[in-house]
Structure formats: C-alpha cells, structure tokens
Design a protein around this motif. Structure first.
Motif, short mmCIF file in Angstrom:
data_model
loop_
_atom_site.label_atom_id
_atom_site.label_comp_id
_atom_site.label_asym_id
_atom_site.label_seq_id
_atom_site.Cartn_x
_atom_site.Cartn_y
_atom_site.Cartn_z
N SER A 65 -1.68 6.32 -0.49
CA SER A 65 -1.68 5.00 0.14
C SER A 65 -0.46 4.83 1.03
O SER A 65 0.54 5.55 0.92
CB SER A 65 -1.68 3.91 -0.95
N SER A 66 -0.57 3.88 1.94
CA SER A 66 0.55 3.53 2.81
C SER A 66 1.59 2.74 2.00
O SER A 66 1.21 1.95 1.12
CB SER A 66 0.04 2.69 3.99
N PRO A 67 2.90 2.91 2.21
CA PRO A 67 3.52 3.71 3.27
C PRO A 67 3.89 5.12 2.83
O PRO A 67 4.57 5.84 3.56
CB PRO A 67 4.78 2.92 3.58
N TRP A 68 3.50 5.53 1.60
CA TRP A 68 3.98 6.80 1.05
C TRP A 68 3.51 8.00 1.85
O TRP A 68 4.27 8.97 2.01
CB TRP A 68 3.54 6.92 -0.42
N LEU A 69 2.30 7.94 2.36
CA LEU A 69 1.80 9.06 3.15
C LEU A 69 2.66 9.29 4.40
O LEU A 69 3.09 10.41 4.69
CB LEU A 69 0.34 8.83 3.55
N GLY A 70 2.91 8.19 5.12
CA GLY A 70 3.72 8.29 6.34
C GLY A 70 5.15 8.73 6.06
O GLY A 70 5.70 9.56 6.79
N LEU A 71 5.75 8.18 5.00
CA LEU A 71 7.13 8.54 4.66
C LEU A 71 7.23 10.01 4.26
O LEU A 71 8.15 10.72 4.67
CB LEU A 71 7.64 7.65 3.53
N PHE A 72 6.26 10.46 3.44
CA PHE A 72 6.30 11.83 2.95
C PHE A 72 6.14 12.83 4.10
O PHE A 72 6.94 13.76 4.25
CB PHE A 72 5.17 12.02 1.92
#
Length: 261
Positions: A65-72
């Motif tokens: 889920s966002s924002p974890w995908l973008g941060l990772f």
C-alpha cells in the motif's frame, strides 16, 4: 617523510612534461574523454530507467500500500544510483587505462626516451591483445584488493570518533596506493615487471607512493579533473617507476632542453 615530497614532485613533473609536449597531452586526453562519455551515458540511463529496473527486480512489493511502495522503491533507486556512482569512481582509472593502453603506452615510451641518458625506452615486444589481457587481469586483481580494503574501512567507519576521523584519512591513503599502482603499471608492464613484484616495490617505498597517489586521488574527486590530469599522471608515474627500478634519469636541467613534440 622526505619521500612524501619526492612523490608529490613526481606528480608535478608529470604535469609539467605534458604541458611542454602539447601534442602528447592532447593525444593522452582521448581515453579519458571516451571513458567519461561511456560512464556518463550509463549513469544518465540509470537515472532515467532506474525506477523501472527497481520495479522489475522487486515484484514482491507490487501489492504494498501507499506510501510504503513508493518509499521502498525510491530508497532502492537512490541506493542503486549511489552504488553505480561509487563503482564508477573506483573503476574510472582502471577502465581509462585499459581503453587507453595504446595511447598511454606511447606517451610513457616518449617520457622514457626524453629522460633516458641514451634516448631509448624499454619495449614489451608483446602483441596488443596480450598487453590488454595482462592489463585487464591485473586491474581486476587490484580492484579486488581495493574492494576488500573498502569493506574493511566501511566496517571501521562505525567505530565512534575513529570512524569519522582516522578512517577517512586511511581511505585516502589506500586509494592513493592503488591508484599509483594502476599508473606505474603502464611503464612497469612494458618492462615485464609482474604485479606481485610491482606491489613489493611500491610497499618498499610507501611514503613515496602516498606522496604521488594521495593528492592525485583527492584531485580525482572533483568532477572531470581525472580526464585532464590523467596524461600527466601517466608521465609522472613513468618517471617514478624509473626511480623505483633504479634506472638513471636525466636531471631537470637537461629535461628543459627537450624539444616539444
């Protein structure tokens, strides 16, 4: 400690030599410019398509889920580009020397002839493909040693105070040593001096090597500087190789009488 100053003077002598031999300097710039273009294109490509590569390499994160995908994936992209930049810095000299083997071989021979009392230069008499193979093989061996030192210094960097003061200084000296080895290899390989013997010679005069290679390594940290200093660095390393091997060299007063190529 006297050798530190002697090593630095060889670095300056090399730059003065190419300054007096304009055609040789321009000739020696070609390999560095080629390497710079290749590395620049690779880094730009990584900056453009790095996100796509990270996404392809981490399919397990598609459902995050966002924002974890973008941060990772953003973090991995930054790390990937930083590692690529570090690898470029570590390998720039070796790749430039490999690409420029015929260029720097010619430049080094001309230095030898100019400063040799009898006006001659040692010749390897090996075919070009064999010289390239030896150069590539030895460069990989030196890179492996440099990476081992890099891992050790990285680990020591976590020690409080020492890691922030002593370790960076040690890192510059280690870089200077291996950088010098890569450069003197141009002249010594032509003389048939094997890697093991080269390393033994350099270790016997470590302060001389540090005086030459450490300031050069610091200068190479400035973008594009390596390209313009490389011809003079090869010339200076050739002069230093002559001292390490006990070869007679004309005095500076005689060098001043050289005819510009």
């Amino acid at each position: 400690m006297r050798d530190l100053g002697v090593g630095f003077r060889y670095l300056l002598k090399g730059q003065r030599w190419v300054a007096r031999h304009g055609k040789q300097y321009e000739f020696g710039l070609i390999p560095g410019l080629i390497t710079l273009v290749l590395y620049g294109a690779a880094l730009v490509s990584l900056a453009i398509w790095g996100d796509d590569f990270v996404g392809w390499a981490t399919p397990f994160a598609d459902d995050w889920s966002s924002p974890w995908l973008g941060l990772f994936r953003g973090f991995l992209t930054v790390v990937l580009w930083a590692l690529a930049l570090l690898l470029a810095v570590l390998t720039f000299t070796a790749v430039t020397l490999l690409i420029g083997q015929p260029f720097y071989e010619s430049l080094s021979e001309k230095v030898d002839r100019d400063v040799s009392p009898d006006g001659t230069a040692p010749e390897s008499n090996l075919p070009l493909w064999r010289e390239l193979w030896i150069s590539a093989r030895d460069s990989l061996r030196i890179l492996a040693r440099a990476l081992l030192w890099g891992v050790l210094l990285f680990a020591l960097g976590f020690i409080p105070f020492v890691g922030q003061t002593v370790v960076p200084v040690l890192g510059f000296f280690v870089t200077g040593f291996f950088l010098t080895e890569e450069l003197v290899a141009v002249a010594m390989q032509r003389r048939g001096v094997e890697l093991r013997d080269r390393l033994a010679l350099l270790r016997s005069r470590k302060t001389l090597v540090w005086g030459f290679g450490t300031p050069l390594g610091l200068a190479f940290l400035v973008p594009f500087v390596a390209v313009f200093l490389m011809p003079g660095a090869v010339a200076g390393a050739t002069l230093m190789a002559r001292e390490l091997l006990g070869e007679e060299t004309l005095d500076d007063s005689n060098d001043a009488e050289e005819v510009t190529s």
